[in-house]
Design a protein around this motif. Structure first.
Motif, PDB file in Angstrom:
ATOM      1  N   VAL A   7       0.032  29.401  37.832  1.00  0.00           N
ATOM      2  CA  VAL A   7      -0.283  27.897  37.461  1.00  0.00           C
ATOM      3  C   VAL A   7      -1.021  27.350  35.635  1.00  0.00           C
ATOM      4  O   VAL A   7      -1.705  28.743  35.327  1.00  0.00           O
ATOM      5  N   LYS A   8      -0.252  26.333  35.423  1.00  0.00           N
ATOM      6  CA  LYS A   8      -1.098  26.784  34.365  1.00  0.00           C
ATOM      7  C   LYS A   8      -1.379  25.893  33.911  1.00  0.00           C
ATOM      8  O   LYS A   8      -1.694  24.593  34.726  1.00  0.00           O
ATOM      9  N   ARG A   9      -2.990  25.579  33.610  1.00  0.00           N
ATOM     10  CA  ARG A   9      -3.800  24.451  33.148  1.00  0.00           C
ATOM     11  C   ARG A   9      -3.176  23.787  31.775  1.00  0.00           C
ATOM     12  O   ARG A   9      -2.696  23.883  30.596  1.00  0.00           O
ATOM     13  N   VAL A  10      -2.499  22.213  32.005  1.00  0.00           N
ATOM     14  CA  VAL A  10      -2.128  21.369  31.247  1.00  0.00           C
ATOM     15  C   VAL A  10      -3.250  19.999  31.058  1.00  0.00           C
ATOM     16  O   VAL A  10      -3.750  19.226  31.508  1.00  0.00           O
ATOM     17  N   LEU A  11      -2.460  19.282  30.063  1.00  0.00           N
ATOM     18  CA  LEU A  11      -3.412  17.891  30.240  1.00  0.00           C
ATOM     19  C   LEU A  11      -2.578  16.840  31.457  1.00  0.00           C
ATOM     20  O   LEU A  11      -1.412  17.158  31.627  1.00  0.00           O
ATOM     21  N   ASP A  12      -3.716  16.431  31.729  1.00  0.00           N
ATOM     22  CA  ASP A  12      -3.272  15.713  33.159  1.00  0.00           C
ATOM     23  C   ASP A  12      -1.815  14.833  32.159  1.00  0.00           C
ATOM     24  O   ASP A  12      -1.985  13.831  31.938  1.00  0.00           O
ATOM     25  N   TYR A  13      -1.267  14.226  33.378  1.00  0.00           N
ATOM     26  CA  TYR A  13      -0.086  13.428  33.664  1.00  0.00           C
ATOM     27  C   TYR A  13      -0.497  12.445  33.439  1.00  0.00           C
ATOM     28  O   TYR A  13       0.387  11.493  33.037  1.00  0.00           O
ATOM     29  N   ASN A  14      -1.826  11.630  34.045  1.00  0.00           N
ATOM     30  CA  ASN A  14      -2.241  10.416  34.098  1.00  0.00           C
ATOM     31  C   ASN A  14      -2.802   9.738  32.142  1.00  0.00           C
ATOM     32  O   ASN A  14      -2.641   9.240  32.350  1.00  0.00           O
ATOM     33  N   VAL A  15      -2.772  11.479  31.553  1.00  0.00           N
ATOM     34  CA  VAL A  15      -3.396  11.218  30.145  1.00  0.00           C
ATOM     35  C   VAL A  15      -2.944  10.680  29.103  1.00  0.00           C
ATOM     36  O   VAL A  15      -2.198  11.046  29.380  1.00  0.00           O
ATOM     37  N   LYS A  16      -2.771   9.641  28.072  1.00  0.00           N
ATOM     38  CA  LYS A  16      -2.516   9.199  27.003  1.00  0.00           C
ATOM     39  C   LYS A  16      -2.187  10.104  26.084  1.00  0.00           C
ATOM     40  O   LYS A  16      -3.547  10.395  25.343  1.00  0.00           O
ATOM     41  N   ALA A  17      -1.341  11.061  25.746  1.00  0.00           N
ATOM     42  CA  ALA A  17      -1.751  12.203  24.828  1.00  0.00           C
ATOM     43  C   ALA A  17      -1.534  11.204  23.416  1.00  0.00           C
ATOM     44  O   ALA A  17      -1.317  10.754  23.201  1.00  0.00           O
ATOM     45  N   ARG A  18      -2.492  12.421  22.868  1.00  0.00           N
ATOM     46  CA  ARG A  18      -3.096  11.082  21.541  1.00  0.00           C
ATOM     47  C   ARG A  18      -3.230  12.698  20.465  1.00  0.00           C
ATOM     48  O   ARG A  18      -3.367  14.387  20.479  1.00  0.00           O
ATOM     49  N   VAL A  19      -2.282  12.370  19.091  1.00  0.00           N
ATOM     50  CA  VAL A  19      -2.242  14.287  18.720  1.00  0.00           C
ATOM     51  C   VAL A  19      -3.287  14.250  17.583  1.00  0.00           C
ATOM     52  O   VAL A  19      -3.455  13.034  17.311  1.00  0.00           O
ATOM     53  N   LYS A  20      -3.517  15.110  17.254  1.00  0.00           N
ATOM     54  CA  LYS A  20      -3.955  15.670  16.919  1.00  0.00           C
ATOM     55  C   LYS A  20      -4.371  15.168  15.156  1.00  0.00           C
ATOM     56  O   LYS A  20      -2.991  15.185  14.538  1.00  0.00           O
ATOM     57  N   ALA A  21      -5.219  15.040  14.481  1.00  0.00           N
ATOM     58  CA  ALA A  21      -4.765  13.946  13.078  1.00  0.00           C
ATOM     59  C   ALA A  21      -4.656  14.521  11.839  1.00  0.00           C
ATOM     60  O   ALA A  21      -3.353  14.171  11.316  1.00  0.00           O
ATOM     61  N   ASP A  22      -4.283  16.495  12.273  1.00  0.00           N
ATOM     62  CA  ASP A  22      -3.387  16.764  11.159  1.00  0.00           C
ATOM     63  C   ASP A  22      -2.061  17.232  11.712  1.00  0.00           C
ATOM     64  O   ASP A  22      -1.455  18.148  10.906  1.00  0.00           O
ATOM     65  N   GLY A  23      -1.296  16.959  12.672  1.00  0.00           N
ATOM     66  CA  GLY A  23      -0.541  16.750  13.379  1.00  0.00           C
ATOM     67  C   GLY A  23      -0.046  18.666  13.751  1.00  0.00           C
ATOM     68  O   GLY A  23       1.291  18.882  13.880  1.00  0.00           O
ATOM     69  N   SER A  24      -0.827  18.761  14.395  1.00  0.00           N
ATOM     70  CA  SER A  24      -0.865  20.262  14.783  1.00  0.00           C
ATOM     71  C   SER A  24      -0.814  20.797  16.304  1.00  0.00           C
ATOM     72  O   SER A  24      -0.305  21.683  16.179  1.00  0.00           O
ATOM     73  N   GLY A  25      -0.975  19.162  16.565  1.00  0.00           N
ATOM     74  CA  GLY A  25      -0.367  19.265  17.775  1.00  0.00           C
ATOM     75  C   GLY A  25      -1.352  18.071  19.189  1.00  0.00           C
ATOM     76  O   GLY A  25      -1.518  16.889  18.060  1.00  0.00           O
ATOM     77  N   ILE A  26      -1.676  18.507  20.244  1.00  0.00           N
ATOM     78  CA  ILE A  26      -2.377  17.082  21.238  1.00  0.00           C
ATOM     79  C   ILE A  26      -3.829  17.641  20.931  1.00  0.00           C
ATOM     80  O   ILE A  26      -3.692  18.785  21.146  1.00  0.00           O
ATOM     81  N   ASP A  27      -4.516  16.697  20.255  1.00  0.00           N
ATOM     82  CA  ASP A  27      -5.846  16.858  20.527  1.00  0.00           C
ATOM     83  C   ASP A  27      -5.771  16.853  22.207  1.00  0.00           C
ATOM     84  O   ASP A  27      -6.053  16.437  23.190  1.00  0.00           O
TER      85      ASP A  27
END
Lengths: 252, 382
Positions: A7-27
């Motif tokens: 089982v993987k822990r991931v960003l909840d599917y209801n949360v709007k993903a935001r990109v990190k300021a440096d573009g390296s991934g999702i905050d």
């Protein structure tokens, strides 16, 4: 039979993903995290197989940061019998790659001896859709992917797969790795008595080194960006204008 | 320690399964959420306070508060089911072993619903000692005569707790003596002449009037000691107040979340209305007040769970939380402007629902008078 469910822990599917300021991934700092929905479906199926008397034990495994404990507690409350947490990083932004995950799961499989591994077809964060396939190759086990129906009979698992053209039914020999699709079942929520029981279920914590696996970084994220925002549409007056616009945009 | 996050997650999952439309439709049709309450019971969340030996989870008020807060912040109307949690407290604390063994496991499993208690009368509210409903002893039971009002969920309950006089007013030296508590089988009582009349009210709270006309109830209905029932009713009030305070916290969080989301997306003059401090500041203020009230609710629940005195804290928690949720409701109505009035947005429904807690289960003024008299030792005003 024992069933292993990663089982993987991931960003909840209801949360709007935001990109990190440096573009390296999702905050992922201070946002709601949950169990990967496909893994929830895999776990639900494992519980149903056990409830039908076709399995004795369900082991949930999570690989990642210390906080994955929460995900495992949820798995235990849903109905897993015990849990193994592999602390592979202390940075929530460090996504463990499918090949490493497959290596860790293969080592755990040798140690724990399950004969069926049920996984989500992909994690909703990186959408790799690779771990189950890699794991079956590592173990030299049968594989069945994108299951929308599962039936265990002795040492055969019959899996209906959702493929492009429709549904395909195959028989795979156990031991097998099966990745599950969205329509397989509707996962249960943990009832209060089960949340209480989960407190007493064992949750073991190990390191990749205990399993002889090294965490390697083979893939490099070049850039992460948000999808382009949707532009305003056009209101046309008649069909002729529509045809004209289509020709303009897609060519004759 | 129980993982309260998991409790929240499961309660949220149940609520999301039904959705806000479910509550909107019930409100419109004045119907009761029978299936929702059933699911909340069978999944164990409404029997959270029942000890494990009777089939419940045996957790504390703090955990119970989390359930009701989560229900409310998901847009559900917790008032429809909260009583299944705490009305059994009177039975648990004052019932005989036999009564507890007979009823609590069945309440826990959902087979029996005990979510109604009949105390208030047309001519006595918080002055409970002036109730007039009489229970007269017969050979094998009691004959009840009188009237009760604002008795909620009685049509959706199998049992109710009833407070009645067993001695006429003034017959005993102590004003609070001469009352007894009964556990009444509602179906049986109806066959014996209990009349239940619905009250059409501002919110979908299923409140009724009860008319007892020579209603017979058997001997074993009495809970605790004859004539000593007043305390048995009163000592359940703190739990009720704290639980309802937690519902208000949930309501407040609901209004704040809705307001924030709306303020971020609603555009007037080509800019989000959330850019206006006239919109932002009230929401920020409500947020602070909900957070502060939440601390008092926590404090009261902690004291209650430790078995310590918590009358003042329970009252203050209820008042502060109800005030904060009412203000958040008003702010949400302001933020949504005209759309706040549209049923489709659910704001007006929750706004009406949270208004109840300015009045019930005890009014603001009575809380203030309690604090003035019992905490600050100011002279009695009545």
């Amino acid at each position: 039979m024992k069933i292993l469910v990663p089982v993987k822990r991931v960003l909840d599917y209801n949360v709007k993903a935001r990109v990190k300021a440096d573009g390296s991934g999702i905050d992922l700092a201070n946002v709601k995290m949950s169990m990967n929905p496909f893994d929830e479906i895999a776990l639900e199926e494992a519980i149903r197989i056990k409830e039908k008397g076709n399995a004795e034990e369900i082991i949930a495994v999570s690989i990642g940061v210390q906080q994955n404990q929460e995900t495992l507690r949820t798995a235990l409350a849903m109905g897993a019998d015990r849990a193994i947490l592999v602390v592979a990083t202390d940075d929530v932004h460090n996504d463990i790659e499918p090949l490493t995950v497959a290596n860790i799961l293969a080592a755990i499989t040798l140690k724990e001896g399950p004969s069926l591994i049920l996984c989500g077809k992909q994690a909703i964060d990186n959408d790799f859709n690779a771990t189950a396939q890699m794991l079956s190759a590592k173990l030299k086990w049968s594989q069945a992917t994108f299951a929308s129906e599962i039936d265990v009979k002795d040492d055969i698992i019959r899996v209906t797969r959702e493929v492009d053209g429709g549904l395909q039914t195959i028989d795979a020999k156990i031991p097998a790795v099966v990745s599950v699709d969205l329509r397989l079942n509707e996962p249960r929520y943990a009832s209060l008595p089960n949340i209480m029981k989960a407190k007493r279920k064992p949750l073991e914590e190990i390191n990749p080194a205990d399993l002889g696996v090294e965490i390697t970084q083979r893939l490099k994220v070049i850039e992460t960006k948000e999808p382009d925002s949707r532009e305003a549409g056009l209101i046309l007056e008649n069909i002729d204008q529509l045809v004209e616009k289509i020709q303009e945009n897609v060519g004759g | 320690m129980i993982d309260t996050k998991q409790i929240r997650e499961s309660v949220a999952t149940i609520c999301q399964k039904y959705g806000e439309e479910y509550w909107r439709n019930l409100d419109k049709k004045k119907e009761y959420p029978t299936d929702f309450v059933k699911e909340m019971t069978t999944s164990g969340f409404l029997n959270i306070l029942i000890p494990q030996e009777y089939g419940g989870a045996g957790l504390g008020l703090k955990e119970a508060c989390i359930v009701l807060e989560e229900l409310s912040l998901q847009g559900a109307h917790a008032g429809a089911c909260h009583a299944q949690m705490y009305v059994m407290g009177t039975l648990l604390r004052h019932g005989s072993d036999k009564q507890k063994k007979e009823y609590l496991p069945r309440i826990s499993s959902g087979e029996l619903r005990l979510q109604s208690f009949a105390v208030t009368e047309p001519n006595s509210g918080t002055d409970t000692t002036s109730i007039k409903t009489m229970a007269k002893k017969t050979n094998d039971g009691w004959i009840i005569n009188g009237q009760k009002v604002w008795i909620s969920r009685v049509e959706h309950s199998d049992l109710m707790i009833l407070l009645a006089r067993t001695k006429p007013q003034g017959a005993l030296p102590k004003k609070t003596d001469g009352f007894s508590v009964f556990l009444v089988d509602i179906e049986q009582a109806k066959e014996s002449g209990l009349k239940i009349v619905k009250i059409d009210s501002m919110i979908n709270h299923h409140s009724c009037e009860l008319f007892f006309d020579d209603v017979f109830i058997p001997d074993e209905s009495i809970i605790g000691e004859e004539d000593k029932g007043f305390r048995a009713i009163m000592d359940g009030m703190n739990a009720e107040r704290i639980l309802i305070a937690s519902e208000c916290i949930g309501d407040g969080k609901y209004f704040i979340e809705k307001s924030v989301n709306y303020a971020k997306t609603r555009k007037i003059f080509n800019r989000e209305i959330g850019m206006n401090q006239g919109i932002q500041f009230p929401i920020a203020e409500c947020y602070s007040q909900i957070e502060a009230a939440s601390l008092m609710v926590d404090k009261a629940a902690t004291l209650f769970d430790e078995g310590k005195k918590c009358g003042a804290e329970a009252n203050m928690a209820k008042m502060l939380a109800a005030d904060a949720s009412w203000k958040a409701g008003t702010t949400a109505m302001e933020t949504f402007g005209g759309f706040g009035f549209s049923k489709e947005y659910d704001i007006e429904r929750k706004f009406r629902e949270t208004r109840l807690y300015q009045t019930a289960p005890v009014s603001r003024n009575l809380i203030l008078s309690y604090i003035a008299e019992h905490v600050l030792n100011l002279p009695r005003s009545f």
